[in-house]
Design an enzyme around this catalytic site. Structure first.
Site, PDB file in Angstrom:
ATOM      1  N   ASP A   1      -8.310  13.028 -12.368  1.00 22.72           N
ATOM      2  CA  ASP A   1      -9.266  14.018 -12.860  1.00 22.72           C
ATOM      3  C   ASP A   1     -10.466  13.988 -11.978  1.00 22.72           C
ATOM      4  OD1 ASP A   1      -7.743  15.533 -14.468  1.00 22.72           O
ATOM      5  OD2 ASP A   1      -8.404  14.362 -16.365  1.00 22.72           O
TER       6      ASP A   1
ATOM      7  N   GLU B   1     -13.871   9.450 -15.377  1.00 26.65           N
ATOM      8  CA  GLU B   1     -12.887  10.458 -14.695  1.00 26.65           C
ATOM      9  C   GLU B   1     -13.687  11.695 -14.376  1.00 26.65           C
ATOM     10  OE1 GLU B   1      -9.646  11.279 -17.054  1.00 26.65           O
ATOM     11  OE2 GLU B   1     -10.513  10.694 -18.704  1.00 26.65           O
TER      12      GLU B   1
ATOM     13  N   CYS C   1      -6.277   3.690 -13.320  1.00 27.51           N
ATOM     14  CA  CYS C   1      -5.133   3.877 -13.861  1.00 27.51           C
ATOM     15  C   CYS C   1      -4.619   5.594 -13.354  1.00 27.51           C
ATOM     16  CB  CYS C   1      -5.026   4.179 -15.340  1.00 27.51           C
ATOM     17  SG  CYS C   1      -6.273   5.301 -16.071  1.00 27.51           S
TER      18      CYS C   1
ATOM     19  N   HIS D   1      20.952  18.438 -11.122  1.00 27.50           N
ATOM     20  CA  HIS D   1      21.214  17.282 -12.097  1.00 27.50           C
ATOM     21  C   HIS D   1      22.168  16.024 -11.358  1.00 27.50           C
ATOM     22  CE1 HIS D   1      20.148  19.088 -15.664  1.00 27.50           C
ATOM     23  NE2 HIS D   1      21.138  19.798 -15.602  1.00 27.50           N
TER      24      HIS D   1
END
Lengths: 92, 588
Positions: free
Chosen positions: B465, B441, B512, B199
């Site tokens: 993909d 894709e 993208c 953290h």
């Protein structure tokens, strides 16, 4: 006093770690019944986050949930749901 | 530095937790546990010890709630969430009962019992295999120390009241310590323990404070006032640097700051090559909350608005109104820039419980994305209707994920026509010219992109993909991660084929996937003719910088050259070389 025991195989994808464990404890604390979770020979207070985490319950593990008290039935139903759901929603 | 000048230069290597370079005097915070003596108590003292413990719990709770409030005001609610874990520990039944029952039985002071119980928990948790559980140690430790400090009445050095700019040195910093740090007074921090995903490291990153953790002995080597250099990029800490080391780092720091400033200066400038060829740099988002960051980094639109989050973590399905309100908000906030909404892309690694999608052995090739939507036109139509209605408030586009053949595309378009017809009947207006695209894709779609191009207004290449399917490499399987190669010659040819057939049909092409956001691939993709790069907001300035530093003819030459290589390795080597020539400051 009612005492209910139920054997469950954990289907939650994370097991009783992280957020599911926190959710389990939050829900358990809503009931008056005493709640104990057992894994093999180990057992923990179902209302304790540290207890639950220390059991190290991974996905696919068989656990035994015991509830003792007036609302034991409701408690078991609510807790079972968390353990059986793959991705339980967090209650805030 | 003053009298420290005679001390020797020491270099320590740790784990880089948050990038950047910081230089300044060390500020050591006391992290050693307060001395707790083992003292036996009498029976009469027991109630008093218990009530001291209860008081300390109340004080600690108050303290945690205050910090939490402060953090959620100054930072995000996400960071404040850490303290929910602290509260859970503080209220833990087993822990509280154990302290009280041992106190009654063993009759030692509550401080002693508390420290012992906490120690026991830490020991148990540190033996666990799970990374998540191991990190709970810091929560338990943090809460335990807080209670102890309240019992003893000792307060920790307050990091919010630092007067000069310092580098904080500690054995360990709890998330609450980091949360209280102010960027104005804390230049950087270094710790003995901690990991990259703790953290503390995450907080440091979001505060943009350079940090190095896991240095093992830094808190013992450093004295208050020692001069330190923190190199958060490489995980290096230098104590009392020599003149020449200091000079080297000062220069590096200037270069780094200059580079960051230049990137900021690019915000309002277009992604245009030196010879005037323009492309669009847009951003990928998951929720409307990311829009301020999109605009701050200078993205001229959104190239991928993922809509899955609407469907996740809930029991029911999102209504048309709810979706309409969100899409509308995004359209308005981004106007006049375009926003491309991807229709529901469930399945693969994204699941929702309320839809009851059966378990599949091979989910990436299963019932997902557009396949699911075509089977559930009710869900699909609700989303399309919401997008269409919102299209009047800005510039929206929509695209279908995972198209693998022409029939699917035609079927989706047919459903879209039905929804439009229905809206017209109800006299509801929408943008009649709303552009519709297909994500490319799946290799089959890439092969017939010339056919698909006739049915849509644009393509968006989803490289994650596309690479996984083309190379038959499961991208979540670590054992074969080395085979996941964006620069595979086959991938380059596939991308070239998609762009060429789109352009000859007169439509434009965006990308993208992760590949569009890799600085290294920018010259290549530009040269292949990609029209729109959709990337995560933070990478926008760097990509603009690369594009603005080269010519389109240079890019075309690079692309041509890349297509002649036979291995990914050669391509990467060549691209690295070229990028260094174009923008020497970029780190790859």
């Amino acid at each position: 006093m009612r005492k209910i025991k139920k054997k469950i195989v954990v289907r939650n994808k994370q097991g009783l770690h992280a957020r599911p464990a926190a959710l389990f404890v939050q829900v358990a604390n809503k009931f008056d019944a005493n709640i104990v979770v057992r894994k093999g020979t180990l057992s923990a207070n179902g209302k304790s986050i540290m207890g639950i985490l220390m059991l190290e319950v991974g996905p696919g593990t068989e656990i035994l949930i015991e509830a003792e008290g007036e609302d034991a039935g409701e408690a078991i139903v609510a807790l079972e749901k968390i353990v059986l759901e793959e991705e339980p929603e967090l209650i805030r | 530095m003053g009298n420290e000048i005679n001390r020797e230069e020491i270099t320590l290597k740790g784990i880089p937790a948050s990038p950047g370079i910081a230089m300044g005097p060390a500020f050591l915070i006391e992290t050693e546990e307060p001395a707790v003596h083992r003292r036996q108590i009498s029976d009469e003292e027991i109630p008093n010890e218990i009530s001291r413990f209860e008081d300390a719990l109340i004080q600690t709770r108050k303290e945690i709630l205050e910090i939490q409030k402060k953090i959620s005001e100054e930072m995000s609610s996400e960071h404040a969430e850490i303290f929910n874990a602290h509260l859970l520990v503080l209220e833990d039944k087993m822990f509280l009962e154990e302290v009280i029952s041992r106190l009654r039985k063993e009759k030692f002071t509550v401080e002693y019992i508390l420290v012992d119980v906490i120690k026991k928990y830490i020991k148990v948790f540190s033996r666990m295999d799970d990374e998540y559980l191991k990190e709970r140690i810091s929560d338990i430790d943090d809460v335990g120390k807080r209670i102890l400090r309240h019992l003893i009445g000792q307060q920790r050095q307050d990091l919010t009241k630092l007067k000069e700019k310092v580098i904080v040195v500690a054995y360990n910093l709890s998330p609450s310590d980091t949360a209280l740090m102010h960027k104005e007074s804390v230049l950087g921090f270094v710790t003995d323990i901690g990991g990259r995903t703790s953290h503390t490291a995450i907080m440091a990153k979001s505060l943009e404070i350079p940090a190095v953790v896991g240095l093992e002995k830094v808190s013992r080597w450093v004295k208050n006032g020692d001069y330190l250099i923190v190199n958060g990029n490489e995980g290096i800490v230098i104590i009392n640097p020599r003149e020449e080391t200091l000079k080297k780092y000062q220069e590096e720091l200037l270069r780094f700051e200059e580079f960051t400033r230049r990137l900021e200066g690019l915000r309002d400038l277009p992604a245009e090559t030196l010879d005037g060829y323009r492309v669009k740099i847009v951003a990928n988002i998951e929720s409307p909350q990311e829009i301020p960051s999109v605009l701050a980094h200078g993205a001229f639109g959104i190239g991928l608005y993922r809509t899955e989050y609407f469907y996740m973590n809930r029991k029911d399905l999102p209504s048309e109104e709810e979706q309409y309100a969100a899409y509308r908000r995004v359209a308005i906030q981004m106007a006049p820039h375009s926003v491309t909404i991807r229709t529901l892309d469930l399945g693969g690694d994204k699941f929702v419980s309320q839809l009851d999608i059966p378990y599949e052995i091979n989910p990436f090739m299963g019932w997902r994305a557009i396949r699911f939507c075509l089977a559930r036109p009710d869900i699909f139509k609700t989303q399309l209707s919401a997008i269409l209605r919102a299209s009047l408030d800005g510039k929206l586009r929509l695209m279908y994920p995972l198209i693998s053949g022409i029939e699917e595309l035609q079927q989706a378009n047919r459903i879209l026509r039905e929804v439009k017809e229905d809206l017209r009947k109800r006299n509801i207006c929408f943008d009649e010219n709303l552009e519709v695209g297909a994500m490319i894709e799946v290799p089959s779609a890439a092969m017939i992109s010339d056919i698909l191009a006739k049915e849509v207004d644009f393509f968006s290449i989803g490289t994650n993909d596309l690479i996984q399917y083309s190379l038959a490499v499961d991208r979540v399987n670590e054992k074969i991660a080395y085979l996941y190669e964006p620069a595979h010659p086959a991938i380059l040819r596939i991308i070239k084929n998609i762009i060429d057939s789109a352009h000859s049909e007169g439509i434009w092409v965006g990308m993208c996937g992760e590949m569009a956001g890799e600085v290294l691939f920018i010259p290549l993709l530009l040269g292949l003719g990609l029209d729109e790069f959709s990337v995560s907001p933070v990478t926008v300035p760097e990509i603009k910088q690369v594009i603005r530093s080269m010519t389109i003819s240079q890019a075309k030459e690079i692309a041509r050259e890349c297509l002649t290589f036979s291995t990914s390795e050669e391509i990467l080597k060549f691209l690295r070389l070229k990028l260094k020539e174009i923008v020497p400051e970029v780190i790859v």
